[in-house]
Design a protein around this motif. Structure first.
Motif, short mmCIF file in Angstrom:
data_model
loop_
_atom_site.label_atom_id
_atom_site.label_comp_id
_atom_site.label_asym_id
_atom_site.label_seq_id
_atom_site.Cartn_x
_atom_site.Cartn_y
_atom_site.Cartn_z
N ASN A 275 44.82 56.01 41.87
CA ASN A 275 44.77 57.33 41.24
C ASN A 275 46.12 58.05 41.27
O ASN A 275 46.22 59.22 41.61
CB ASN A 275 43.71 58.21 41.92
CG ASN A 275 42.35 57.57 41.92
OD1 ASN A 275 42.00 56.85 40.99
ND2 ASN A 275 41.58 57.81 42.96
N ALA A 278 48.07 60.79 36.22
CA ALA A 278 47.13 61.45 35.32
C ALA A 278 47.50 61.14 33.87
O ALA A 278 48.67 61.19 33.51
CB ALA A 278 47.15 62.97 35.55
N GLY A 317 42.42 51.80 37.78
CA GLY A 317 42.34 53.25 37.72
C GLY A 317 40.91 53.70 37.89
O GLY A 317 40.00 52.90 38.13
N THR A 318 40.68 55.01 37.76
CA THR A 318 39.34 55.58 37.88
C THR A 318 39.14 56.64 36.80
O THR A 318 40.11 57.22 36.29
CB THR A 318 39.13 56.23 39.25
OG1 THR A 318 40.14 57.24 39.45
CG2 THR A 318 39.21 55.21 40.37
N ALA A 320 38.28 60.27 35.28
CA ALA A 320 38.59 61.63 35.73
C ALA A 320 37.65 62.62 35.07
O ALA A 320 36.85 62.27 34.20
CB ALA A 320 40.05 61.96 35.42
N THR A 326 43.57 65.52 41.27
CA THR A 326 42.47 64.84 41.97
C THR A 326 42.82 64.45 43.40
O THR A 326 41.93 64.13 44.18
CB THR A 326 42.03 63.58 41.19
OG1 THR A 326 43.10 62.63 41.18
CG2 THR A 326 41.64 63.92 39.77
N ASN A 417 50.06 62.73 41.52
CA ASN A 417 48.72 63.22 41.74
C ASN A 417 48.78 64.32 42.79
O ASN A 417 48.43 64.13 43.95
CB ASN A 417 47.80 62.09 42.19
CG ASN A 417 46.34 62.50 42.17
OD1 ASN A 417 46.01 63.59 41.72
ND2 ASN A 417 45.48 61.64 42.65
N MET A 482 42.58 58.44 35.71
CA MET A 482 43.73 58.39 36.61
C MET A 482 44.14 56.93 36.76
O MET A 482 43.35 56.09 37.21
CB MET A 482 43.37 58.98 37.98
CG MET A 482 43.02 60.46 37.96
SD MET A 482 44.42 61.52 37.52
CE MET A 482 45.56 61.12 38.85
N ASP A 484 46.22 53.79 38.35
CA ASP A 484 46.85 53.39 39.60
C ASP A 484 48.34 53.18 39.36
O ASP A 484 48.76 52.68 38.31
CB ASP A 484 46.26 52.07 40.11
CG ASP A 484 44.82 52.22 40.56
OD1 ASP A 484 44.37 53.36 40.72
OD2 ASP A 484 44.17 51.17 40.75
#
Length: 514
Positions: A275, A278, A317-318, A320, A326, A417, A482, A484
């Motif tokens: 993360n 952005a 990634g994840t 958002a 975050t 981040n 987000m 990595d």
């Protein structure tokens, strides 16, 4: 192009680097061990960094659009504070900082024994001159929000005083990024070669490439490497190729494609920072087709976040939730995750009298891996809601001159981040220097100042949640994911931490084995 925004994204997005000041409690004490179990001194680290020959810059307080230039600057010059492992902000050139009861006046105490590379002691007057110079740049109000140049003063030889126009419990955090210190009254023509106070000294600089040598008298403690050689690459692919060929020891911000290739090799390790970056889509809120809050809300319902992360980021990634920051310990996880809802999106667009017959231009760049791909995939997803989008790719220079801060609809990225307040102060409050969506909301501004004026942790967290709720509901940011941060490194490189932002441009604790 604005220095502070670009410097932030490069600082966060690309540099696999070392730990913070161990003496300040923020250091990385868990460095990998060598054959004897201890870090060793010596060796030259060859690191690749992204940049463009057309955008070279040397002024620590100037426009920084190249990662290679920012890396050199961040190693030669110290900032007052830095990100910490356990605490959000720790000291660097300043060993301590304390506020007045009203949170308007902050006193920074400088490190004892700190000297410039030419042996001259660092004084509060040097810091005051540097901060005033920084504040008087075109983006100075965003770099030190609420602090006028005349309200930066010295109290003796080792104390710097910053007085804010409003209560600000987060002021030390804002000094982590660009408060590079130089000697008082350094002429502009000598800035590029001005001695710093950092862990490395500049040996030479040529067209974005540089060699730095160890500063044996650095106030922060032991520096392991003899030297660092920075090589500038104009594309992640070229840098990854150099890494695969053994021409460099570290490839910073190599991207998911390179990570997948390197994962099968025993001679390269993948450093993954969860993360880290952005990747929002920006919608102009003050005018144009996205001025209606219902249209912005609809766009946030159109995107398929899971598909974006899977396809654009290759799973590195994840998803958002349209809130920047975050990594904040008080990030509002209780705000429900927004999911795709085409029916509701169409309803909102119809209520807003959105023109479905028109084709809307989404502008993007190829500055980082996945950015242009995110625009293309979003345009495809939007077609399922009856929205026609044309993706336009711009060269980086043209994008930041013609589109950033001005366009109606464009992709963006922030390679740090950081905290919710960090982004609020720089990109969302009314009149902020990097207000990318040109969004102004009196409730958001009031919540922001309430957060800054609140020191008690529980009360602050509650107020910060209110701030995030407003951002979630009404801002011009569609933050779908987000990414990595991914660096590639040889097995002989140790001590590369996973701190965000400026924390990753500090290479003093990196060391090499044979």
């Amino acid at each position: 192009m604005d220095f502070n925004r670009r410097q932030v994204l490069w600082a966060g997005g690309g540099i696999g680097a070392a730990a913070l000041l161990t003496a300040c409690g923020g250091g990385n004490s868990a460095a990998p061990s060598g054959s004897d179990g201890k870090p060793r001194k010596g060796g030259t680290l060859r690191i690749g960094a992204l940049g463009r020959a057309s955008a070279l810059a040397r002024d620590p307080h100037g426009n920084q659009s190249n990662e290679s230039d920012y890396l050199v600057i961040a190693l030669v010059y110290d900032t007052l504070t830095a990100p910490g492992l356990k605490e959000n902000t720790v000291g660097r050139l300043a060993t301590s900082f304390a506020p007045s009861k009203d949170l308007k006046t902050w006193r920074f105490t400088l490190a004892k024994g700190a000297t410039f590379h030419d042996g001259t002691p660092v004084t509060a007057d040097d810091v005051v001159w540097s901060l005033r110079r920084l504040r008087n740049t075109p983006a100075g109000a965003a770099r030190l929000p609420g602090v006028k140049a005349e309200n930066i003063t010295a109290d003796g030889k080792d104390t710097v005083v910053l007085v804010s126009d409003f209560a600000n419990a987060e002021l030390p955090m804002l000094t982590r990024l660009s408060t590079f210190v130089m000697k008082k009254n350094t002429p502009d023509k000598e800035i590029a070669k001005a001695p710093g106070t950092g862990p490395f000294k500049l040996d030479w600089y040529r067209s974005g490439n540089a060699r730095l040598v160890r500063n044996d008298h650095w106030h922060g403690g032991q520096v392991y490497l003899d030297a660092i050689e920075v090589t500038m690459f104009e594309s992640p692919q070229a840098m990854a190729n150099a890494m695969m060929a053994g021409q460099i020891d570290v490839a910073s911000n190599a991207g998911a494609v390179a990570a997948r290739t390197a994962a099968a090799r025993q001679d390269i390790k993948v450093i993954r920072r969860p993360n880290d970056m952005a990747m929002p889509i920006v919608m102009r809120a003050s005018s144009g087709p996205f001025a209606d809050p219902k249209v912005r809300a609809a766009m946030k319902l159109v995107v398929d976040r899971e598909a974006m992360v899977k396809q654009v980021l290759s799973g590195y990634g994840t998803i958002a939730n349209d809130i920047l920051g975050t990594g904040d310990p008080d990030y509002a996880k209780t705000i429900p995750q927004r999911h795709r809802d085409l029916a509701q999106a169409k309803k909102l667009l119809t209520e807003a009298k959105f023109d479905f017959a028109k084709t809307y231009e989404l502008v993007t760049t190829e500055d980082i891996a996945g950015l242009a791909e995110s625009a293309t995939l979003f345009a495809s997803q939007a077609r399922e809601a009856g929205i026609k989008i044309k993706v336009t790719k711009q060269e980086s220079g043209a994008f930041y001159q013609d589109t950033w801060l001005k366009g109606d609809f464009y992709t963006n990225y922030w390679g740090t981040n950081d905290s919710v307040v960090f982004f609020a102060s720089k990109t969302m409050t009314t009149g902020a220097g990097q207000n990318e969506a040109d969004w102004s909301d009196k409730d958001f501004d009031a919540a922001y100042h309430k957060v800054l004026a609140t020191a008690a942790p529980k009360a602050r967290a509650a107020t910060l949640r209110d701030l995030q709720q407003i951002e979630y509901d009404r801002s011009g940011y569609l933050l779908w994911g987000m990414a990595d941060g991914i660096d590639l490194a040889k097995p002989t490189v140790h001590g590369l931490p996973k701190l965000p932002g400026y924390g990753r441009v500090q290479l003093e604790n990196v060391w090499l084995t044979q």
